[in-house]
Design a protein around this motif. Structure first.
Motif, PDB file in Angstrom:
ATOM      1  N   ASN A 273      21.707  25.622  81.837  1.00  0.00           N
ATOM      2  CA  ASN A 273      20.591  24.694  81.649  1.00  0.00           C
ATOM      3  C   ASN A 273      20.725  24.001  80.294  1.00  0.00           C
ATOM      4  OD1 ASN A 273      17.796  23.603  81.985  1.00  0.00           O
ATOM      5  ND2 ASN A 273      17.590  24.800  80.111  1.00  0.00           N
ATOM      6  N   ARG A 274      20.898  24.805  79.264  1.00  0.00           N
ATOM      7  CA  ARG A 274      20.914  24.248  77.909  1.00  0.00           C
ATOM      8  C   ARG A 274      22.305  23.691  77.617  1.00  0.00           C
ATOM      9  NH1 ARG A 274      16.957  22.440  75.827  1.00  0.00           N
ATOM     10  NH2 ARG A 274      15.679  24.311  76.017  1.00  0.00           N
ATOM     11  N   SER A 293      20.511  28.897  70.713  1.00  0.00           N
ATOM     12  CA  SER A 293      20.643  29.609  71.989  1.00  0.00           C
ATOM     13  C   SER A 293      21.855  30.518  71.920  1.00  0.00           C
ATOM     14  CB  SER A 293      20.815  28.584  73.113  1.00  0.00           C
ATOM     15  OG  SER A 293      21.562  29.124  74.165  1.00  0.00           O
ATOM     16  N   GLY A 294      21.592  31.793  72.223  1.00  0.00           N
ATOM     17  CA  GLY A 294      22.689  32.770  72.221  1.00  0.00           C
ATOM     18  C   GLY A 294      23.773  32.367  73.198  1.00  0.00           C
ATOM     19  N   LEU A 295      23.327  31.817  74.301  1.00  0.00           N
ATOM     20  CA  LEU A 295      24.266  31.421  75.350  1.00  0.00           C
ATOM     21  C   LEU A 295      25.234  30.365  74.816  1.00  0.00           C
ATOM     22  CD1 LEU A 295      23.105  30.488  78.897  1.00  0.00           C
ATOM     23  CD2 LEU A 295      24.611  28.982  77.668  1.00  0.00           C
ATOM     24  N   TYR A 354      12.247  24.569  84.939  1.00  0.00           N
ATOM     25  CA  TYR A 354      12.553  25.185  83.650  1.00  0.00           C
ATOM     26  C   TYR A 354      11.354  25.937  83.066  1.00  0.00           C
ATOM     27  CZ  TYR A 354      13.502  25.522  78.637  1.00  0.00           C
ATOM     28  OH  TYR A 354      13.637  25.992  77.349  1.00  0.00           O
ATOM     29  N   TRP A 363      11.742  34.832  83.340  1.00  0.00           N
ATOM     30  CA  TRP A 363      11.913  35.359  81.960  1.00  0.00           C
ATOM     31  C   TRP A 363      11.024  36.583  81.722  1.00  0.00           C
ATOM     32  CZ3 TRP A 363      15.216  34.474  77.901  1.00  0.00           C
ATOM     33  CH2 TRP A 363      14.827  34.954  76.652  1.00  0.00           C
ATOM     34  N   ASP A 409      23.232  32.258  83.696  1.00  0.00           N
ATOM     35  CA  ASP A 409      21.842  32.637  83.474  1.00  0.00           C
ATOM     36  C   ASP A 409      20.832  32.432  84.600  1.00  0.00           C
ATOM     37  OD1 ASP A 409      20.501  34.096  81.694  1.00  0.00           O
ATOM     38  OD2 ASP A 409      20.408  32.600  80.130  1.00  0.00           O
ATOM     39  N   TYR A 410      19.600  32.822  84.244  1.00  0.00           N
ATOM     40  CA  TYR A 410      18.519  32.927  85.226  1.00  0.00           C
ATOM     41  C   TYR A 410      18.004  31.587  85.705  1.00  0.00           C
ATOM     42  CZ  TYR A 410      15.704  31.983  81.063  1.00  0.00           C
ATOM     43  OH  TYR A 410      15.183  31.410  79.933  1.00  0.00           O
ATOM     44  N   HIS A 433      22.423  36.375  81.444  1.00  0.00           N
ATOM     45  CA  HIS A 433      22.355  36.660  80.003  1.00  0.00           C
ATOM     46  C   HIS A 433      21.166  37.508  79.594  1.00  0.00           C
ATOM     47  CE1 HIS A 433      25.524  33.851  78.442  1.00  0.00           C
ATOM     48  NE2 HIS A 433      25.407  33.423  79.685  1.00  0.00           N
ATOM     49  N   ILE A 434      20.241  37.697  80.490  1.00  0.00           N
ATOM     50  CA  ILE A 434      19.037  38.456  80.117  1.00  0.00           C
ATOM     51  C   ILE A 434      19.057  39.796  80.877  1.00  0.00           C
ATOM     52  CG2 ILE A 434      17.777  36.331  79.594  1.00  0.00           C
ATOM     53  CD1 ILE A 434      16.328  36.590  82.273  1.00  0.00           C
ATOM     54  N   ARG A 546      14.368  32.863  68.036  1.00  0.00           N
ATOM     55  CA  ARG A 546      13.522  31.807  68.570  1.00  0.00           C
ATOM     56  C   ARG A 546      12.100  32.390  68.564  1.00  0.00           C
ATOM     57  NH1 ARG A 546      13.729  31.252  73.391  1.00  0.00           N
ATOM     58  NH2 ARG A 546      14.982  33.066  73.870  1.00  0.00           N
ATOM     59  N   THR A 583      10.363  27.129  70.329  1.00  0.00           N
ATOM     60  CA  THR A 583      11.027  27.126  71.636  1.00  0.00           C
ATOM     61  C   THR A 583       9.974  27.050  72.734  1.00  0.00           C
ATOM     62  OG1 THR A 583      12.534  28.423  73.026  1.00  0.00           O
ATOM     63  CG2 THR A 583      11.058  29.682  71.683  1.00  0.00           C
ATOM     64  N   ARG A 584      10.284  26.376  73.830  1.00  0.00           N
ATOM     65  CA  ARG A 584       9.434  26.306  75.029  1.00  0.00           C
ATOM     66  C   ARG A 584       7.963  26.052  74.663  1.00  0.00           C
ATOM     67  NH1 ARG A 584      12.422  31.815  77.211  1.00  0.00           N
ATOM     68  NH2 ARG A 584      14.506  30.985  76.911  1.00  0.00           N
TER      69      ARG A 584
HETATM   70  C1  G6P Z   1      18.147  32.929  76.055  1.00  0.00           C
HETATM   71  C2  G6P Z   1      18.653  32.549  77.407  1.00  0.00           C
HETATM   72  C3  G6P Z   1      19.492  31.307  77.339  1.00  0.00           C
HETATM   73  C4  G6P Z   1      18.761  30.216  76.658  1.00  0.00           C
HETATM   74  C5  G6P Z   1      18.267  30.686  75.314  1.00  0.00           C
HETATM   75  C6  G6P Z   1      17.439  29.613  74.636  1.00  0.00           C
HETATM   76  O1  G6P Z   1      19.195  33.350  75.260  1.00  0.00           O
HETATM   77  O2  G6P Z   1      19.393  33.586  77.963  1.00  0.00           O
HETATM   78  O3  G6P Z   1      19.846  30.887  78.598  1.00  0.00           O
HETATM   79  O4  G6P Z   1      19.567  29.105  76.497  1.00  0.00           O
HETATM   80  O5  G6P Z   1      17.503  31.840  75.486  1.00  0.00           O
HETATM   81  O6  G6P Z   1      16.354  29.290  75.426  1.00  0.00           O
HETATM   82  P1  G6P Z   1      16.048  27.813  75.859  1.00  0.00           P
HETATM   83  O7  G6P Z   1      14.957  27.935  76.844  1.00  0.00           O
HETATM   84  O8  G6P Z   1      15.618  27.119  74.589  1.00  0.00           O
HETATM   85  O9  G6P Z   1      17.285  27.230  76.389  1.00  0.00           O
END
Ligand code: G6P
Length: 754
Positions: A273-274, A293-295, A354, A363, A409-410, A433-434, A546, A583-584
């Motif tokens: 997604n990101r 983002s860790g990803l 999203y 999440w 990821d999810y 990833h989660i 975040r 974030t979000r």
């Molecule tokens: C977590 C998720 C990633 C996501 C990141 C940032 O690490 O596993 O997929 O990219 O958070 O979250 P966001 O919603 O800002 O992409």
């Protein structure tokens, strides 16, 4: 059609063999029968001649009208249906008398000669006769013999009947054998193919079984199994040899080499997604931003090494301005290595897929961090539609029929199965990833079956830890009818197998060139303290997250408060620097959380703050990598207190930044990283007292102990870097593809055989 050909190939030789066997047995039967009858007739002849000897003697002695005439005697005897004619011969010369039908052209000498041939036969106009020569004794003493001609037509009649019965029996038998052969051939072919497939999957030559039923060996396949196993073992050995000893460091070059050798230089397509790069318009200028983002942190260096295409949501305000006509842009902007393909989403799509289903549903569902998941039908519809959109974008980007696709990821739980429909031969590696919760927690999701079915479209499904793999497999077991092979950690659903493996993600270990460019640690300490207006002797702990309720930021700040209460010597001497990237923020839960933290920080700062002393510094803005790295190097302690986290790369980044081998890591036991980073001070973030004590212990830890712990942590992160993570996944993908190729070949050969 092919099965029919296989059966014909079995049947034709069988039918020819049955035909030949029938002919031979008929010939033999005929022969045997004639011989049996010849013996029979000889015996009967001897009896007849014995019985007649007296009457004949009288007739010969008294040829007068008063006695029986020879012809009369003989005609009476031949009424027996099996006797065609009879004659009396003196040893030499012509018959002395005969029945009316005795052939005039058969002399006594001829009859005597015929009687010793095999078979002793003579042809009369009415058919074949058996010729018998039986010497008899008469009163006259003259040697005489009876010639008996037995009718053979009844023998021929019986022989024909027997042959017909025999023929019917052989044809019937042939048909039964043919049917059995067909059935056995069909069953063997199926078992053979299933066995070969099982072997290729590394399950040994097992007959197909019901889930959970006992497996049965198929001994007839043993030699083939042995051959295939040896071939696979050779290939795997070769694979391991080319990987080299696992102690040697994984680098981008080594990863590229693996791609060349095991995936034939195949381009890799990543979908997340990101996006790794966002273009934003700031004051009329376009700037490039890297998201928090860790990803992205993990995957970006891998993509630089592998090239290929990264498909992601284009969410930057200037993203559309920077792509070409096919929505592509080459990145990194300063030194392009791969293609970023942007996918556009409408506001409603982004809201439903999203914010809604991904971040208000999945999440909290997967993190089990005491925030209730919200599941709405409309979000689910958008989630499905967006997954389909991304699957189509991947299919457009694929250069061949069997690309290697890394699904992240999810946000894309449904995509693997959707993509499998579009590209059935693709190798789909999905990485979650989660965390994956236990079956009961996951069962809350109204679309749990659809999510599981979607993910099982993957060839390989990866999680950070074995524990998450186990939870996933148990969830499948609970909600789907699938075959689970615990030994191989695989799930077979609707005939498609998915390998479920743990691949702990990591970071790119800094190269010597990277670290050579860093300011040294004292410089970093000074810079950070100056920037944050802290005195030079202030000890600092850093938190980088975040603004997310799963990160345990509240618990961390509570622990700081407790530290200052319990160990007042730290008041004025210690501060927590908390970086929290928003974030979000359009979600109420996140906005509320941010406000709550701000209030908490205010309260503590009021309680313990003095002139020139702020216990908690909250930096609620996004920081670029260099700034974060400087903070890591400037801090005495790094605190990671996630309430639940797949891995947490902040912990690993801190370790990588400390080439001075100083600094202490406090790490939540609920982060995946705690399974690898055992030299950290491991805490339960819910236990405020324990975290406060860990902070005190970290701040007072002797330099030697810090060095020992940090050196060990650094060795682990350096060796288990993100190139190793990618190589393990891509290496498994390479093996998976090899196995599929061999399997396809086996099926092709089997079809040809058929
Ligand atoms: C977590 C998720 C990633 C996501 C990141 C940032 O690490 O596993 O997929 O990219 O958070 O979250 P966001 O919603 O800002 O992409």
């Amino acid at each position: 059609m092919s099965t029919l050909r296989l059966q014909l190939r079995f049947l034709l030789p069988l039918l020819v063999a049955v035909g030949i066997a029938a002919m031979l047995s008929l010939l033999l039967m005929d022969r045997m029968e004639v011989n049996w009858f010849a013996r029979d007739l000889a015996l009967r002849g001897a009896l007849v001649s014995d019985a007649l000897s007296d009457s004949i003697d009288r007739a010969v002695q008294e040829p007068a009208a008063s006695g029986p005439s020879l012809r009369g005697v003989f005609d009476r005897i031949v009424r027996d249906e099996r006797l065609a004619a009879i004659a009396l011969c003196a040893q030499k010369g012509l018959p002395l008398g005969s029945s009316s039908d005795y052939p005039a052209n058969l002399s006594c000498a001829q009859a005597q000669a015929l009687a010793v041939t095999t078979p002793p036969q003579w042809r009369l106009p009415g058919g074949r006769v058996h010729v018998g020569w039986y010497p008899i004794q008469t009163q006259a003493g003259e040697p005489m013999a009876l010639v008996l001609l037995h009718d053979l037509s009844f023998v021929e009649r019986r022989s024909r009947e027997t042959q017909l019965q025999m023929m019917a029996l052989i044809v019937g038998l042939g048909l039964v054998i043919a049917v059995i052969t067909m059935v056995v051939a069909q069953m063997s072919l199926r078992r053979w193919m299933a066995g070969a497939r099982a072997l290729l999957r590394g399950q040994g030559m097992l007959a197909p079984t019901m889930a959970g039923a006992a497996s049965v060996e198929t001994p007839e396949l043993a030699p083939l199994a042995q051959d295939l196993r040896e071939r696979l073992r050779d290939l795997e050995d070769e694979y391991r040899r080319t990987l080299g000893p696992d102690e040697s460091l994984w680098t981008p070059e080594r990863l590229r080499g693996l791609l060349q050798r095991h995936l034939r230089g195949e381009d890799v397509i990543v979908v997340s997604n990101r996006a790794p790069y966002l273009h934003e318009e700031v004051d009329g200028e376009i700037v490039v931003r890297r998201p928090a983002s860790g990803l992205v942190t993990a995957l970006e260096p891998v993509m630089r090494a592998c090239s290929g295409t990264w498909v992601a949501h284009g969410s930057g305000s200037a993203d559309r301005k920077t792509v070409d006509a096919a929505d592509r842009v080459a990145v990194p902007p300063e030194d392009p290595r791969y293609t970023l393909r942007r996918v556009w989403l409408t506001r409603e799509e982004e809201q439903g897929y999203y914010y809604g289903f991904s971040n208000e549903g999945l999440w909290p569902l997967c993190h089990v961090a005491h925030v209730r998941p919200a599941f709405r039908e409309s979000d689910w519809q958008q989630y499905r539609a967006v997954n389909q959109r991304f699957a189509e974008a991947i299919a457009q980007e694929a250069r061949g029929e069997d690309p290697v696709v890394l699904v992240q990821d999810y946000h894309f739980a449904l995509l693997p199965a959707m993509l499998r429909k579009l590209l059935p031969r693709a190798t789909i590696l999905t990485f979650w990833h989660i965390p994956w919760p236990n079956p009961e927690s996951f069962g809350i999701c109204p679309w749990r079956r659809e999510i599981l079915q979607g993910l099982l479209g993957s060839s390989i499904l990866g999680f950070h830890t074995r524990y998450h793999c186990k939870n996933f497999i148990e969830t499948v077991d609970r909600y789907l009818e699938a075959r689970i092979e615990h030994e191989h950690s695989s799930v077979t659903y609707r005939g498609k197998e998915t390998l479920v493996e743990s691949y702990p993600i990591s970071i790119a270990w800094p190269t010597p060139e990277d670290s050579a460019g860093w300011p040294d640690v004292p410089q970093c300490r000074e810079r950070v303290r100056t920037r944050l207006r802290l005195p030079t002797d202030r000890l600092i702990a850093v938190g980088v997250d975040r603004f997310d309720y799963t990160k345990g930021i509240v618990e961390r700040i509570n622990a700081v408060e407790r530290l200052l209460e319990k160990y007042p010597q730290w008041v004025g001497r210690f501060s927590l620097v908390q970086v929290a990237a928003p974030t979000r923020s359009s979600l109420e839960e996140y906005r509320g959380f941010q406000e709550r933290i701000e209030r908490l920080v205010e309260r503590i700062n009021r309680r313990f703050g003095q002139r020139g002393y702020v216990p908690v510094l909250l930096l609620a803005e996004h920081h670029e990598h260099d700034a974060v790295n400087e903070l890591y190097r400037a801090a005495e302690v790094c605190v990671v207190t996630s309430l639940h986290d797949g891995m947490n790369l902040v912990a690993k980044e801190f370790v990588a930044a400390r080439d001075d081998e100083q600094g202490v890591l406090i790490l939540s036991r609920f982060a995946g990283a705690a399974r690898e980073l055992r030299e950290a001070l491991i805490v339960n973030p819910y236990h405020v007292e324990e975290t406060a004590d860990a902070l005190h212990r970290a701040l007072t830890m002797p330099a030697a102990e810090q060095r020992e712990r940090m050196a060990s942590l650094r060795a682990i992160v350096r060796d288990h870097n993100v190139y190793r993570w990618a190589s393990r996944m891509l290496g498994d993908a390479g093996r998976w593809r090899m196995r599929e190729r061999i399997e396809a070949r086996v099926e092709r050969h089997s079809a040809e055989l058929a």
